[in-house]
Design an enzyme around this catalytic site. Structure first.
Site, PDB file in Angstrom:
ATOM      1  N   ARG A 118       0.611  -1.663  -0.068  1.00  7.65           N
ATOM      2  CA  ARG A 118      -0.269  -0.055  -0.005  1.00  7.65           C
ATOM      3  C   ARG A 118       0.476   1.283  -0.112  1.00  7.65           C
ATOM      4  NH1 ARG A 118      -4.363  -0.794   1.292  1.00  7.65           N
ATOM      5  NH2 ARG A 118      -3.125  -3.088   2.693  1.00  7.65           N
ATOM      6  N   THR A 119       1.667   0.957   1.240  1.00 10.81           N
ATOM      7  CA  THR A 119       2.640   2.677   1.179  1.00 10.81           C
ATOM      8  C   THR A 119       3.353   2.397  -0.211  1.00 10.81           C
ATOM      9  OG1 THR A 119       2.744   2.236   3.196  1.00 10.81           O
ATOM     10  CG2 THR A 119       3.977   4.146   2.379  1.00 10.81           C
TER      11      THR A 119
ATOM     12  N   LYS B 145      24.472  -8.565  -0.153  1.00 10.31           N
ATOM     13  CA  LYS B 145      25.875  -8.832  -0.044  1.00 10.31           C
ATOM     14  C   LYS B 145      26.728  -7.661   1.407  1.00 10.31           C
ATOM     15  CE  LYS B 145      25.438  -8.198  -4.818  1.00 10.31           C
ATOM     16  NZ  LYS B 145      26.107  -7.727  -5.930  1.00 10.31           N
TER      17      LYS B 145
ATOM     18  N   ARG C  87      11.299   2.947   3.525  1.00  9.44           N
ATOM     19  CA  ARG C  87      10.963   1.821   4.319  1.00  9.44           C
ATOM     20  C   ARG C  87      12.513   0.401   5.165  1.00  9.44           C
ATOM     21  NH1 ARG C  87       5.073  -0.917   5.820  1.00  9.44           N
ATOM     22  NH2 ARG C  87       4.383   1.228   6.137  1.00  9.44           N
TER      23      ARG C  87
ATOM     24  N   HIS D  10       6.026   6.266  11.003  1.00  3.63           N
ATOM     25  CA  HIS D  10       5.063   6.227   9.401  1.00  3.63           C
ATOM     26  C   HIS D  10       4.234   7.920   9.652  1.00  3.63           C
ATOM     27  CE1 HIS D  10       3.790   4.973   6.195  1.00  3.63           C
ATOM     28  NE2 HIS D  10       2.954   3.758   6.773  1.00  3.63           N
TER      29      HIS D  10
END
Ligand SMILES: Nc1ncnc2c1ncn2[C@@H]1O[C@H](COP(=O)(O)OP(=O)(O)OP(=O)(O)O)[C@@H](O)[C@H]1O
Ligand SMILES: [Mg+2]
Ligand SMILES: [Zn+2]
Lengths: 308, 151
Positions: free
Chosen positions: A57-58, A86, A107, A135
């Protein structure tokens, strides 16, 4: 406050004026978008979306917002496809990506990752969730949704329901609502009460706060009911989770006693906290809330890019 | 009349007004528990007008830097630091808890980015009395024993 180049890391960095300004710009952009279909403020600009942790969604909402502004998007949607696997440090990843982009949305599963990224990067960084911490764009779109639905935030009685202990969404929202003249009903099972320090802070800041386990009793009072999911992954142990799982559900029967104008919100995804039968009712505001993500993120992208 | 509870030192630092019983923690924080440093003179549970009882630590041959003083401030917020040169007090300052604490305290949140990336941990002081700090990165607050454990 200079917006161009500013980072959006934590709702704590926002004053009430900042919040009001973003909401106003979002509203303007929403109207403009309705009129013109598409905008070109961010033409030639590139957004990099760095999703070290999946979120449909975000991410889609940010990407949609950038496209609606006429800009373009690059990025990845899981850490497994990147050089992080890595062993590259976050700082190095950010320094690399900023060579390719004008604004970064991140995120990350670690708390504080967005703050660090913002310190490293020259280009603006927008936090789309750092572990269980912040958030901020969710909070802003929640406020925007309320403001659009009622024309105001002041004077409303707002219920926050569900996991008030671990839910970062409700913590940030409550703290942002404390800028306004609101009454907050904190409705949760005993085990999932809002942390004391947040309740104290709300009271100090002049919010009238009522803590209760009685959803039915609170319903008739409310203008907004903000429902959250009980997130299994936030619980330290399974037993505690099982005790509270499925302890409440918002359905039409419950809403019989609500004000006609009550609006039900939810950050989504939902599991069974809101019965699908509520979707068709006038009370359901949660899909509208999803829509709000786009103009609010357009505003933040445009402002931090300095193109509005 | 100066209160020379312990011996006089020619050069060094006298940390006065440490809460009684905290001298060991203070020398631990300052890394003075190793035998190869200068001579340490310790007076514990000394009667004091300001504190009732206090500890005093005298460090011979070493001047404390400001960053070190800040470390002490977290555990001994009322400490006075006296820089002794040629038997006399050349400088005296009260430690004060800075608004930001950088590089001294580790964040106790294992999932905090500051524990995984090459970055100095940093905290903002939310309140001084009682002491409460917020991690600059993960934004969690810590107070009391948890602060002392992570110094
Ligand atoms: N040359 C020295 N060697 C060792 N300790 C010293 C020396 N001179 C002073 N001190 C100690 O340093 C501390 C501060 O001395 P000072 O003479 O400033 O005392 P004071 O006036 O009581 O100061 P305060 O107001 O900080 O308590 C006292 O504990 C004193 O015993
Ligand atoms: Mg004295
Ligand atoms: Zn931290």
């Amino acid at each position: 406050m200079e917006w161009k180049g500013r980072d959006v890391v934590s709702i704590r960095d926002f004053s009430k004026e900042d919040i009001e300004f973003v909401l106003k710009v979002a509203e303007r952009l929403e109207e403009e978008l309705n009129e013109k279909g598409s905008l070109d403020y961010a033409r030639g600009k590139i957004l990099a979306t760095l999703f070290f942790e999946p979120s449909t969604r975000t991410r889609l909402s940010f990407e949609s917002a950038m496209h609606r502004l006429g800009g373009s998007v690059i990025g990845f949607s899981s850490a497994s496809s990147t050089s992080v696997k890595k062993g590259e440090s976050l700082a190095d990843t950010i320094r690399t990506v900023e060579q390719y982009s004008d604004v970064i949305v991140i995120r990350h599963p670690m708390e504080g990752a967005a703050r660090l990224a913002a310190e490293v990067a020259e280009v603006p960084v927008i936090n789309a969730g750092d572990g269980s911490n912040q958030h901020p764009t969710q909070t802003l779109l929640d406020l925007y949704t309320i403001k659009r639905a009622f024309g105001r935030i002041d004077g409303l009685k707002i219920g926050l329901l569900g996991d008030l202990k671990y839910g970062r969404t409700v913590h940030s929202l409550a703290e942002a609502l404390a800028f306004y003249d609101v009454e907050l009903y904190l409705i949760s099972p005993e085990l999932l009460r809002m942390p004391k320090h947040i309740v104290e802070e709300l009271k100090v800041r002049g919010v009238r706060v009522y803590e209760t386990t009685d959803l039915e009793g609170a319903i008739p009072e409310l203008d907004v009911l903000y429902v959250t999911r009980i997130q299994r992954e936030r619980f330290p142990d399974e037993e505690e989770y099982l005790k509270v799982k499925g302890s409440y559900q918002v359905n039409c029967k419950l809403l019989k006693n609500a004000k006609e104008t009550l609006k039900v919100m939810h950050p989504l995804p939902r599991v069974d906290e809101i019965h699908p039968e509520v979707d068709k009712s006038e009370h359901a505001l949660y899909f509208r809330q999803v829509f709000s993500g786009v103009p609010v993120r357009m505003a933040l992208l445009g402002l931090t890019l300095g193109v509005l | 009349m100066p209160e020379l509870k312990v011996e006089v030192i020619p050069e060094g630092t006298v940390i006065d007004h440490i809460p009684a019983g905290k001298w060991l923690k203070v020398i631990e924080i300052l890394g003075l528990t190793k035998p190869n440093g200068g001579t340490l003179l310790i007076a514990s549970n000394v009667p004091s007008k300001k504190l009732g009882r206090k500890d005093i630590v005298k460090v011979e041959g070493r001047y404390l830097s400001e960053e070190e003083v800040n470390k002490i401030a977290l555990i001994a917020p009322n400490a006075t630091v006296n820089i002794v040169k040629d038997y006399k007090i050349a400088e005296k300052f009260k430690v004060s808890i800075p608004d930001e604490i950088v590089g001294i305290l580790r964040c106790p949140n294992p999932n905090c980015v500051s524990n995984h990336e090459y970055v100095r941990p940093k905290f903002h002081v939310v309140s001084k009395e009682p002491l409460k700090l917020r991690c600059h990165y993960c934004e969690r607050t810590i107070e009391g024993e948890e602060i002392l454990k992570n110094l």
